[in-house]
Scaffold this motif. Structure first.
Motif, mmCIF file in Angstrom:
data_model
loop_
_atom_site.group_PDB
_atom_site.id
_atom_site.type_symbol
_atom_site.label_atom_id
_atom_site.label_comp_id
_atom_site.label_asym_id
_atom_site.label_seq_id
_atom_site.Cartn_x
_atom_site.Cartn_y
_atom_site.Cartn_z
ATOM 1 N N ASP A 241 -8.253 8.478 -14.615
ATOM 2 C CA ASP A 241 -7.076 9.303 -14.373
ATOM 3 C C ASP A 241 -7.137 10.516 -15.302
ATOM 4 O O ASP A 241 -7.723 10.439 -16.374
ATOM 5 N N GLU A 242 -6.517 11.584 -14.893
ATOM 6 C CA GLU A 242 -6.497 12.839 -15.669
ATOM 7 C C GLU A 242 -7.915 13.290 -16.031
ATOM 8 O O GLU A 242 -8.200 13.644 -17.168
ATOM 9 N N VAL B 52 3.530 3.623 1.162
ATOM 10 C CA VAL B 52 4.712 3.655 2.016
ATOM 11 C C VAL B 52 4.925 5.100 2.460
ATOM 12 O O VAL B 52 4.795 6.017 1.646
ATOM 13 N N LEU C 201 10.880 5.521 1.272
ATOM 14 C CA LEU C 201 10.500 5.041 -0.066
ATOM 15 C C LEU C 201 11.715 4.469 -0.777
ATOM 16 O O LEU C 201 11.624 3.448 -1.475
ATOM 17 N N GLY D 126 0.839 -1.187 0.000
ATOM 18 C CA GLY D 126 0.000 0.000 0.000
ATOM 19 C C GLY D 126 0.873 1.236 0.000
ATOM 20 O O GLY D 126 1.930 1.267 -0.626
ATOM 21 N N ARG E 284 7.439 8.777 -8.449
ATOM 22 C CA ARG E 284 7.839 8.095 -9.685
ATOM 23 C C ARG E 284 9.278 8.447 -10.045
ATOM 24 O O ARG E 284 10.065 7.589 -10.417
ATOM 25 N N LYS F 177 -1.418 8.839 -6.833
ATOM 26 C CA LYS F 177 -2.890 8.895 -6.931
ATOM 27 C C LYS F 177 -3.448 7.520 -7.304
ATOM 28 O O LYS F 177 -4.463 7.075 -6.791
ATOM 29 N N GLU F 178 -2.753 6.854 -8.216
ATOM 30 C CA GLU F 178 -3.239 5.526 -8.609
ATOM 31 C C GLU F 178 -3.076 4.529 -7.454
ATOM 32 O O GLU F 178 -3.934 3.666 -7.247
ATOM 33 N N VAL F 179 -1.996 4.684 -6.701
ATOM 34 C CA VAL F 179 -1.815 3.781 -5.546
ATOM 35 C C VAL F 179 -2.988 3.938 -4.583
ATOM 36 O O VAL F 179 -3.534 2.960 -4.068
ATOM 37 N N ARG G 75 11.678 6.631 -7.744
ATOM 38 C CA ARG G 75 11.806 5.217 -8.094
ATOM 39 C C ARG G 75 12.700 5.045 -9.324
ATOM 40 O O ARG G 75 13.576 4.189 -9.365
ATOM 41 N N THR H 117 1.868 15.079 -10.397
ATOM 42 C CA THR H 117 2.189 13.837 -11.092
ATOM 43 C C THR H 117 3.169 12.985 -10.272
ATOM 44 O O THR H 117 4.081 13.515 -9.637
ATOM 45 N N GLY H 118 2.890 11.700 -10.238
ATOM 46 C CA GLY H 118 3.802 10.771 -9.555
ATOM 47 C C GLY H 118 3.690 10.743 -8.048
ATOM 48 O O GLY H 118 4.515 10.120 -7.374
ATOM 49 N N THR H 119 2.661 11.380 -7.478
ATOM 50 C CA THR H 119 2.561 11.399 -6.006
ATOM 51 C C THR H 119 1.920 10.133 -5.454
ATOM 52 O O THR H 119 1.978 9.866 -4.261
HETATM 53 N N1 LIG Z 1 3.337 6.162 -1.045
HETATM 54 C C1 LIG Z 1 3.773 5.295 -1.985
HETATM 55 N N2 LIG Z 1 4.225 4.084 -1.610
HETATM 56 C C2 LIG Z 1 4.709 3.203 -2.513
HETATM 57 N N3 LIG Z 1 4.788 3.466 -3.819
HETATM 58 C C3 LIG Z 1 4.346 4.647 -4.256
HETATM 59 C C4 LIG Z 1 3.811 5.616 -3.370
HETATM 60 N N4 LIG Z 1 3.450 6.699 -4.070
HETATM 61 C C5 LIG Z 1 3.738 6.424 -5.351
HETATM 62 N N5 LIG Z 1 4.285 5.197 -5.477
HETATM 63 C C6 LIG Z 1 4.806 4.602 -6.709
HETATM 64 O O1 LIG Z 1 5.218 5.700 -7.535
HETATM 65 C C7 LIG Z 1 4.858 5.490 -8.889
HETATM 66 C C8 LIG Z 1 3.901 6.571 -9.337
HETATM 67 O O2 LIG Z 1 2.699 6.459 -8.614
HETATM 68 P P1 LIG Z 1 1.264 6.668 -9.279
HETATM 69 O O3 LIG Z 1 1.231 6.120 -10.659
HETATM 70 O O4 LIG Z 1 0.238 6.186 -8.314
HETATM 71 O O5 LIG Z 1 1.258 8.251 -9.362
HETATM 72 P P2 LIG Z 1 0.148 9.202 -9.948
HETATM 73 O O6 LIG Z 1 -0.009 10.321 -8.980
HETATM 74 O O7 LIG Z 1 -1.085 8.413 -10.279
HETATM 75 O O8 LIG Z 1 0.860 9.715 -11.271
HETATM 76 P P3 LIG Z 1 0.217 10.408 -12.582
HETATM 77 O O9 LIG Z 1 -0.368 11.713 -12.144
HETATM 78 O O10 LIG Z 1 1.387 10.626 -13.471
HETATM 79 O O11 LIG Z 1 -0.806 9.451 -13.117
HETATM 80 C C9 LIG Z 1 4.282 4.098 -8.959
HETATM 81 O O12 LIG Z 1 5.342 3.211 -9.242
HETATM 82 C C10 LIG Z 1 3.775 3.865 -7.535
HETATM 83 O O13 LIG Z 1 3.719 2.491 -7.228
#
Ligand SMILES: Nc1ncnc2c1ncn2[C@@H]1O[C@H](COP(=O)(O)OP(=O)(O)OP(=O)(O)O)[C@@H](O)[C@H]1O
Length: 523
Positions: free
Chosen positions: A253-254, A144, A335, A142, A372, A188-190, A375, A184-186
């Motif tokens: 998304d978006e 982190v 992370l 979930g 993102r 949201k999908e998680v 990572r 972006t990359g924060t």
């Molecule tokens: N708190 C977290 N713990 C573990 N992994 C995370 C965490 N936040 C983000 N990640 C990882 O970072 C990457 C980007 O996350 P995610 O795709 O959910 O971002 P997003 O906000 O949906 O991005 P976008 O706006 O570009 O769609 C993924 O590999 C995701 O697994």
């Protein structure tokens, strides 16, 4: 796409008529006069569906159905029989026949039944795919992070999940929409996945769609599906993602990029729990939980008239905001540890640690690409590292040219975008950004540790640190993969073409040609 239909029917004229009719409607047909002959054709012909007569010489239809189910459990079988054979029909249904037609067979009806059967089979396959893919990509841990912002977010998610569990079965059981905001990359999908897979809907599909990825008309048919003939090229009825997500979650998304006309349809879905396929006449009831996300400031879009206020308020029933990584710096190291362990496992290595210098560098970085970016930077560092400790200079943290802005700045960001950093992006398909950094102070950012890199001809051209880093990553991966192009491309998550382009750019293909496998791999 042509559908392959196997007819098992001993009445030659009926079989011929069915065959001609189906061929005329873009099917490929094979005919067997006995069940034994039909079953023997299965492996060679690989039909999409079987039309099976009951009364066959030799093995009868029921026994044939049993055998077909054993050999191909998901193969749809439509049964045909004479009038009044109700008991047999019931038996056939119990055994898994998808449909039942009585003689004389209406050819148009047969075609309709096959269309529907094949569409259902397609949807089942899509669901299987989505479920298996979800299981693969489900974040094991979930969210982190131990910063106040992440703890607070986890607590809110927990409250939400508890509230959903308490929703009594007699009430409207679709939980309210959720809006997830964050750069972006924060993550949201998680967050969306956590809500789905920790909640009551976890056994149902989690379907995601990026609203920015498709033009409006395609997006509409992707979301809501279409009826046959709804527009040029709509040769078949197609189920949309909303229907595919039935009982589960639709992650949009978006959402800020969604066209206004489509926003109206989405609002209807959220308010009335109904939708209509493109070109369809009927309103269909659907039970789909919507989670929408965006990195855009939706409030501003509402004020500009680019996002419907009523949809905004409907989506905002639950509004979750994820803080950018630079505002929860202490999470960066947690992370990092998490990703290094995960990535090391993937590459079959022992997880390296970060040197104190690397840790300081990470804590000082602005992370405009957020988690993102972190990572990706670590994946690249891990690939370059063989010592068990990642040093500061191995972190490809790219400092942004002050003239380049980060478009994703959210309201409430504590740092103006122009002072942040450009997303370093692991190993982008189009290469590292290496134009425009010459005057950006990048040269002082710690890449010196890679050592001077010579150009293809070994001339003493000024060293471009990003190109040097890219070359280093390439060479290190090539060596690990014994200069095998396919394996190297796979290890770097690049297409073969993208890798080939980069090898040429760095003059590395000459070296490849000395290797026995090189030239053919390079094609
Ligand atoms: N708190 C977290 N713990 C573990 N992994 C995370 C965490 N936040 C983000 N990640 C990882 O970072 C990457 C980007 O996350 P995610 O795709 O959910 O971002 P997003 O906000 O949906 O991005 P976008 O706006 O570009 O769609 C993924 O590999 C995701 O697994």
């Amino acid at each position: 796409m042509r559908k392959a239909i196997l007819l098992i029917e001993d009445e030659t004229i009926l079989a011929k008529n069915m065959g001609l009719y189906l061929e005329h409607h873009d099917c490929e047909v094979r005919h067997a006069e006995t069940a034994e002959e039909g079953i023997a054709l299965l492996d060679r012909f690989k039909p999409d569906a079987v039309v099976l007569d009951f009364n066959l010489p030799g093995m009868d239809g029921l026994e044939a159905l049993r055998r077909l189910q054993e050999r191909a459990p998901t193969l749809p079988v439509v049964m045909i029989t004479g009038h009044g054979n109700v008991e047999m029909a019931v038996e056939a249904m119990k055994l898994g026949a998808v449909e039942f037609l009585t003689k004389p067979v209406s050819l148009a009806k047969l075609k309709l039944v096959l269309d529907r059967t094949l569409e259902d089979a397609r949807r089942d396959r899509a669901l299987d795919y989505l479920t298996s893919r979800d299981n693969d990509t489900l974040p094991r841990q979930g969210l982190v992070g131990e910063s106040g912002a992440i703890r607070q977010l986890r607590a809110t998610l927990q409250q939400l999940l508890e509230a959903e569990n308490q929703m009594s079965q007699s009430q409207q059981s679709t939980p309210p929409a959720v809006l997830v905001l964050g750069e972006t990359g924060t993550g949201k999908e998680v967050v969306a996945r956590t809500l789905h897979f920790s909640g009551r809907r976890r056994g149902k599909p989690f379907v995601e769609l990026n609203c920015a990825a498709l033009p409006a008309d395609l997006l509409e048919s992707e979301l809501f599906g279409h009826e046959r003939g709804a527009f040029t090229g709509a040769n078949e009825r197609k189920l949309g993602l909303v229907e595919t997500a039935e009982g589960g979650t639709l992650f949009l998304d978006e959402i800020g990029d969604m066209d206004l006309s489509l926003q109206a349809k989405l609002l209807k879905l959220l308010e009335e729990r109904t939708m209509r396929r493109v070109g369809g006449l009927r309103e269909l009831n659907v039970d789909v939980r919507v989670i929408a996300a965006t990195h855009r400031p939706l409030e501003a879009l509402v004020q500009e008239g680019r996002f419907r206020a009523d949809l905004y308020f409907r989506l905002c029933v639950v509004r979750l905001v994820i803080a950018p990584l630079r505002e929860r710096e202490q999470d960066a190291l947690l992370l990092a540890e998490h990703f290094l362990a995960e990535l090391a496992g993937r590459y079959g290595r022992k997880a390296p640690v970060l040197s104190p210098g690397a840790q300081r560098r990470m804590l000082a970085h602005g992370w405009p690409g957020n988690v993102r970016e972190l990572r990706n930077v670590l994946e690249q560092a891990l690939l370059m590292n063989s010592s068990g400790q990642i040093e500061e200079h191995q972190l490809a943290l790219v400092t942004m040219n002050p003239t380049t802005s980060v478009s994703s700045a959210m309201p409430g960001s504590t740092r103006p975008a122009a002072n942040g950093n450009l997303h370093a992006g692991g190993f982008p398909q189009n290469g590292f950004p290496h134009n425009g950094y010459a005057n950006s102070g990048f040269g002082n950012s710690g890449f010196g540790g890679l050592g001077p890199t010579t150009g293809t001809a070994g001339t003493a051209t000024p060293v471009d640190p990003v190109a040097a880093a890219e070359r280093e990553v390439l060479v290190s991966a090539l060596e690990r993969c014994h200069w095998n192009v396919s394996r190297t491309a796979q290890a770097l998550n690049l297409t073969r073409d993208a890798l080939r382009y980069r090898l040429e750019k760095h003059g590395l293909q000459r070296r490849m040609s000395f290797e026995p496998r090189g030239p053919s791999e390079l094609g």
